[in-house]
Design a protein around this motif. Structure first.
Motif, mmCIF file in Angstrom:
data_model
loop_
_atom_site.group_PDB
_atom_site.id
_atom_site.type_symbol
_atom_site.label_atom_id
_atom_site.label_comp_id
_atom_site.label_asym_id
_atom_site.label_seq_id
_atom_site.Cartn_x
_atom_site.Cartn_y
_atom_site.Cartn_z
ATOM 1 N N TYR A 94 9.244 -15.405 0.094
ATOM 2 C CA TYR A 94 8.532 -14.499 -1.037
ATOM 3 C C TYR A 94 9.670 -13.802 -2.645
ATOM 4 N N SER A 95 10.956 -13.854 -1.737
ATOM 5 C CA SER A 95 11.397 -12.941 -3.238
ATOM 6 C C SER A 95 12.183 -14.517 -3.945
ATOM 7 N N LYS A 96 12.192 -15.632 -3.251
ATOM 8 C CA LYS A 96 12.600 -16.617 -4.275
ATOM 9 C C LYS A 96 11.368 -17.273 -5.267
ATOM 10 N N HIS A 97 10.498 -17.284 -4.601
ATOM 11 C CA HIS A 97 8.941 -18.431 -5.217
ATOM 12 C C HIS A 97 9.151 -16.890 -6.653
ATOM 13 N N LYS A 98 9.560 -15.453 -6.734
ATOM 14 C CA LYS A 98 8.986 -14.289 -7.404
ATOM 15 C C LYS A 98 9.541 -14.634 -8.708
#
Length: 145
Positions: free
Chosen positions: A108-112
Motif C-alpha cells: 500500500y505504501s509503495k503504490h502511493k
C-alpha cells in the motif's frame, strides 16, 4: 471475554479474506489489462489495509485473552513446539498473519508513491497477492468448516 474475542476474530476473518481476495484480483486483472487507476481502486486497497489491521488487533487481543503467555511459561517453548496444535496457534499462525499484514502495508505504501497506473497496480498485485498466499497457507481450515 475469550469466547467473545474468539468469535469476533473468526467472523471478521471472513471479511478480511474476502477483501484481500478482491484487492488481489482487482490489482492483478487491472495490471495485466493495462487499466487506469481509479479512486475505487484506491478505496479497495485502503479498505483491505484497514480490515487486515483490525483483524491483527483482534488477533493480538485474542492471543493474550487465550493466556498463551502463561501456557508457554508453564509448558516451556520446547513442549509447545512439539505440540502441532499449540505450535500452529501460538507461533505459526500469528507469524504468518503478521507477515501478510506487513506485505499489505508495504504494498500500500509503495503504490502511493507511484505516479502512473501500471506501476501502482504492479505494487498492489505483487504485495497483496503474496499476502493472500500467506493468509491462505495458515488459515486454520479445520476450524473454519
Amino acid at each position: 471475554m475469550y469466547e467473545t474475542v474468539k468469535m469476533l476474530h473468526s467472523y471478521w476473518a471472513y471479511l478480511a479474506l474476502l477483501m484481500i481476495v478482491i484487492a488481489s484480483l482487482n490489482a492483478l486483472f487491472k495490471y495485466f489489462g493495462k487499466k487506469e487507476f481509479h479512486p475505487i481502486d484506491f478505496r479497495i486497497s485502503l479498505f483491505t489495509l484497514i480490515v487486515m489491521h483490525i483483524q491483527l488487533l483482534i488477533g493480538i487481543v485474542l492471543f493474550f485473552a487465550a493466556d498463551y503467555v502463561s501456557l508457554i511459561s508453564e509448558m516451556g517453548m520446547k513442549n509447545v513446539m512439539g505440540n502441532d496444535l499449540l505450535r500452529s496457534n501460538i507461533v505459526e499462525h500469528p507469524l504468518m498473519m503478521i507477515i501478510a499484514i506487513v506485505l499489505i502495508t508495504v504494498g500500500y505504501s509503495k503504490h502511493k508513491k507511484k505516479l502512473t497506473s501500471i506501476p501502482k497496480f504492479k505494487m498492489l498485485a505483487i504485495f497483496y497477492t503474496l499476502a493472500l498466499i500467506s493468509v491462505l497457507v495458515k488459515i486454520p481450515w479445520a476450524t473454519w468448516f
